[in-house]
Design a protein around this motif. Sequence first.
Motif, mmCIF file in Angstrom:
data_model
loop_
_atom_site.group_PDB
_atom_site.id
_atom_site.type_symbol
_atom_site.label_atom_id
_atom_site.label_comp_id
_atom_site.label_asym_id
_atom_site.label_seq_id
_atom_site.Cartn_x
_atom_site.Cartn_y
_atom_site.Cartn_z
ATOM 1 N N ASP A 1 0.832 -1.206 0.000
ATOM 2 C CA ASP A 1 0.000 0.000 0.000
ATOM 3 C C ASP A 1 0.862 1.249 0.000
ATOM 4 O OD1 ASP A 1 -2.509 -1.428 2.204
ATOM 5 O OD2 ASP A 1 -2.249 -1.510 0.031
ATOM 6 N N TYR A 2 1.970 1.181 0.715
ATOM 7 C CA TYR A 2 2.878 2.336 0.777
ATOM 8 C C TYR A 2 3.389 2.671 -0.609
ATOM 9 C CZ TYR A 2 7.041 4.903 2.305
ATOM 10 O OH TYR A 2 8.011 5.840 2.493
ATOM 11 N N GLY A 3 3.783 1.627 -1.351
ATOM 12 C CA GLY A 3 4.286 1.848 -2.701
ATOM 13 C C GLY A 3 3.212 2.383 -3.629
ATOM 14 N N SER A 4 1.972 1.842 -3.510
ATOM 15 C CA SER A 4 0.898 2.315 -4.373
ATOM 16 C C SER A 4 0.615 3.781 -4.148
ATOM 17 C CB SER A 4 -0.399 1.560 -4.125
ATOM 18 O OG SER A 4 -0.171 0.223 -4.092
ATOM 19 N N ALA A 5 0.657 4.181 -2.879
ATOM 20 C CA ALA A 5 0.381 5.588 -2.588
ATOM 21 C C ALA A 5 1.456 6.481 -3.189
ATOM 22 C CB ALA A 5 0.306 5.787 -1.077
ATOM 23 N N LEU A 6 2.718 6.085 -3.048
ATOM 24 C CA LEU A 6 3.795 6.889 -3.623
ATOM 25 C C LEU A 6 3.687 6.937 -5.136
ATOM 26 C CD1 LEU A 6 6.824 5.686 -1.537
ATOM 27 C CD2 LEU A 6 5.619 7.836 -1.336
ATOM 28 N N PHE A 7 3.288 5.806 -5.739
ATOM 29 C CA PHE A 7 3.148 5.752 -7.191
ATOM 30 C C PHE A 7 2.064 6.711 -7.646
ATOM 31 C CE2 PHE A 7 4.014 3.520 -11.062
ATOM 32 C CZ PHE A 7 2.853 3.650 -11.794
ATOM 33 N N ASN A 8 0.933 6.712 -6.936
ATOM 34 C CA ASN A 8 -0.180 7.568 -7.340
ATOM 35 C C ASN A 8 0.167 9.039 -7.282
ATOM 36 O OD1 ASN A 8 -2.163 5.849 -8.084
ATOM 37 N ND2 ASN A 8 -2.943 5.561 -6.023
ATOM 38 N N ILE A 9 1.018 9.400 -6.327
ATOM 39 C CA ILE A 9 1.342 10.819 -6.189
ATOM 40 C C ILE A 9 2.233 11.278 -7.313
ATOM 41 C CG2 ILE A 9 2.575 12.480 -4.812
ATOM 42 C CD1 ILE A 9 1.827 11.056 -2.388
ATOM 43 N N GLY A 10 3.376 10.577 -7.517
ATOM 44 C CA GLY A 10 4.401 11.229 -8.325
ATOM 45 C C GLY A 10 4.778 10.603 -9.633
ATOM 46 N N VAL A 11 4.278 9.433 -9.981
ATOM 47 C CA VAL A 11 4.846 8.740 -11.134
ATOM 48 C C VAL A 11 3.982 8.943 -12.368
ATOM 49 C CG1 VAL A 11 5.433 6.485 -12.050
ATOM 50 C CG2 VAL A 11 5.969 7.048 -9.718
ATOM 51 N N TYR B 1 12.428 7.664 -6.029
ATOM 52 C CA TYR B 1 12.702 7.064 -7.320
ATOM 53 C C TYR B 1 13.339 5.709 -7.174
ATOM 54 C CZ TYR B 1 17.742 8.124 -7.239
ATOM 55 O OH TYR B 1 19.070 8.162 -6.937
ATOM 56 N N ARG B 2 14.024 5.453 -6.058
ATOM 57 C CA ARG B 2 14.650 4.145 -5.892
ATOM 58 C C ARG B 2 13.605 3.049 -5.720
ATOM 59 N NH1 ARG B 2 19.972 3.565 -4.332
ATOM 60 N NH2 ARG B 2 21.129 5.472 -4.721
ATOM 61 N N LEU B 3 12.516 3.403 -5.030
ATOM 62 C CA LEU B 3 11.435 2.436 -4.844
ATOM 63 C C LEU B 3 10.872 2.000 -6.184
ATOM 64 C CD1 LEU B 3 9.687 2.330 -1.822
ATOM 65 C CD2 LEU B 3 7.984 2.687 -3.541
ATOM 66 N N ILE B 4 10.596 2.981 -7.047
ATOM 67 C CA ILE B 4 10.040 2.685 -8.363
ATOM 68 C C ILE B 4 11.057 1.900 -9.190
ATOM 69 C CG2 ILE B 4 8.935 3.723 -10.367
ATOM 70 C CD1 ILE B 4 7.555 4.392 -7.803
ATOM 71 N N TRP B 5 12.310 2.296 -9.074
ATOM 72 C CA TRP B 5 13.378 1.635 -9.823
ATOM 73 C C TRP B 5 13.482 0.163 -9.436
ATOM 74 C CZ3 TRP B 5 18.973 4.038 -9.844
ATOM 75 C CH2 TRP B 5 19.729 3.437 -10.855
ATOM 76 N N SER B 6 13.336 -0.094 -8.136
ATOM 77 C CA SER B 6 13.467 -1.490 -7.702
ATOM 78 C C SER B 6 12.316 -2.337 -8.212
ATOM 79 C CB SER B 6 13.542 -1.562 -6.183
ATOM 80 O OG SER B 6 12.323 -1.161 -5.614
ATOM 81 N N ALA B 7 11.142 -1.714 -8.383
ATOM 82 C CA ALA B 7 10.002 -2.499 -8.850
ATOM 83 C C ALA B 7 10.099 -2.818 -10.336
ATOM 84 C CB ALA B 7 8.704 -1.744 -8.584
ATOM 85 N N LEU B 8 10.954 -2.074 -11.067
ATOM 86 C CA LEU B 8 11.100 -2.340 -12.497
ATOM 87 C C LEU B 8 11.590 -3.756 -12.766
ATOM 88 C CD1 LEU B 8 12.818 0.770 -14.093
ATOM 89 C CD2 LEU B 8 10.517 0.001 -14.424
ATOM 90 N N SER B 9 12.443 -4.256 -11.860
ATOM 91 C CA SER B 9 13.018 -5.579 -12.104
ATOM 92 C C SER B 9 11.986 -6.685 -12.004
ATOM 93 C CB SER B 9 14.120 -5.876 -11.090
ATOM 94 O OG SER B 9 14.572 -4.723 -10.495
ATOM 95 N N PHE B 10 10.834 -6.382 -11.377
ATOM 96 C CA PHE B 10 9.839 -7.436 -11.195
ATOM 97 C C PHE B 10 8.860 -7.540 -12.356
ATOM 98 C CE2 PHE B 10 11.013 -8.779 -7.113
ATOM 99 C CZ PHE B 10 11.403 -7.687 -6.392
ATOM 100 N N ILE B 11 9.065 -6.716 -13.373
ATOM 101 C CA ILE B 11 8.137 -6.762 -14.508
ATOM 102 C C ILE B 11 8.590 -7.844 -15.469
ATOM 103 C CG2 ILE B 11 7.233 -5.464 -16.449
ATOM 104 C CD1 ILE B 11 7.444 -2.997 -14.838
ATOM 105 N N THR B 12 7.710 -8.818 -15.729
ATOM 106 C CA THR B 12 8.077 -9.887 -16.656
ATOM 107 C C THR B 12 7.308 -9.816 -17.967
ATOM 108 O OG1 THR B 12 6.438 -11.285 -15.634
ATOM 109 C CG2 THR B 12 8.691 -11.523 -14.877
#
Lengths: 128, 204
Positions: free
Chosen positions: B77-87, B108-119
Motif C-alpha cells: 500500500d505504501y508503494g501504491s500511494a507513492l506511485f499515485n502521487i508522483g509517477v 525514485y529508488r522504490l520505483i526503480w526497484s520495482a522495475l526488475s519485477f516486470i516480466t
Amino acid sequence: MEEPSKFEQYVYKNASVYHYMKISLVLENGNKYITDAQFKQLIICGLKDLYGEVGASFPFDLLKFDQNKLTGILRVYNSGLVKLWSALTLLGTYQNEACAFRVMQVSPFLLALSGNSRELQFGDQLTL
Amino acid sequence: MHVLEIWYDSSRGNEGKELLCAFLKKLTNRSNLSLFCDLSRYLLCEVCVPDRSSLQLLEDRSIYNTLRAAVKRAHGDYGSALFNIGVIVKYLNAHTGVVLIRSRKKHYRLIWSALSFITCLENRGQMVQCFLNCLHVGGTIRTCQKFLVKYNRQQLHRMLPDCKTDAEKQEVRKAILSCSLSNVRDEEADEDGSDDDDDDDKET
C-alpha cells in the motif's frame, strides 16, 4: 583524607543494533488458540499488506510467546522498527475477526523489557 | 539560470504554491519552470523483447498499469500511494522501446526497484514477454535526451560490423553522423519529451 572517588561516564548513541518490542494481541471475541507460528505469520501478513513483498521479507524474530495471554516479544533491526510498528498498528483482522495489537513496551535493550513501571504492584511495605 | 526567491504564506495549504507556480509560468512564458521543492528524477528505460514486432503498438498506458501492479506487489500500500502521487510515463517510443518515467526525487529508488519485477506487458489484450532495463537516471528531461543521443550513437557503432552490404553500412554511418540535439530547443517549450529525431535506427 580520602581521595575523591573517580567515576567515568560512557555515553552511547545507537548502542544496540536491535529494538525489542513487547506486544499483545487483543481479539474481539475472546482468546483463540494461536500457535507461535500463526502469530508470526499474522504479523508477516500485516507487513505484506502495507509494505509489499519487500516489507514482508524484512527479518524479525519472535523471541518469547505466551499462548494464554497472547503476548510476545519481537526483535527487529533498527532500520525496520518504524515499518514493523506501523504494520502492527494497521493490522485489523485475523481470520475475518477484528483484532488489535497493543504495543506495551519498546526498548533497544532486552533487559528493559523485564520490568515495566506501569505494571508495578506496590505491596504493603511501600515506605520503609 | 536565474534563481528567484519568493516568500509566500503557506498556512492555507498547497493551493498557494500551485497558484504561484501557475502565475509565474504565465508571467515568464516558460512552461518548464519548476519550484525547488518539485524535484524529480527521470528514469530512462528500455523495453527488451525477444522479437521486435511485438513492440509495435505499445502504449504508455500499458507500461503505467504494469508498473503500478509491480509496485503494488513489491511495496504494498505504501508503494501504491507513492506511485499515485508522483509517477507518470512521460515518453514512449514504440519503435526503439525507450520509455521515460518520471517520479519524485525521494522515491525514485522504490520505483526503480520495482522495475526488475516486470516480466510481461499487457498490450491490447496480448501478453508480451519482456523486461525493463534502466539505462540512465537524470534530473531533467534534457539530460536524459543527451544521454540517449550518446547511447544511440554507441548502439549504431555496434551495429556497423553486423551490416552485410555496403549500402547498409553507408546508411548506418550517415545515421551516426546525424545524431544531434539541434532540434530539441523548439520542443522544450511544450515539454513533450524528445522525438528521437536523432535516432535513425535502421534494422534489417
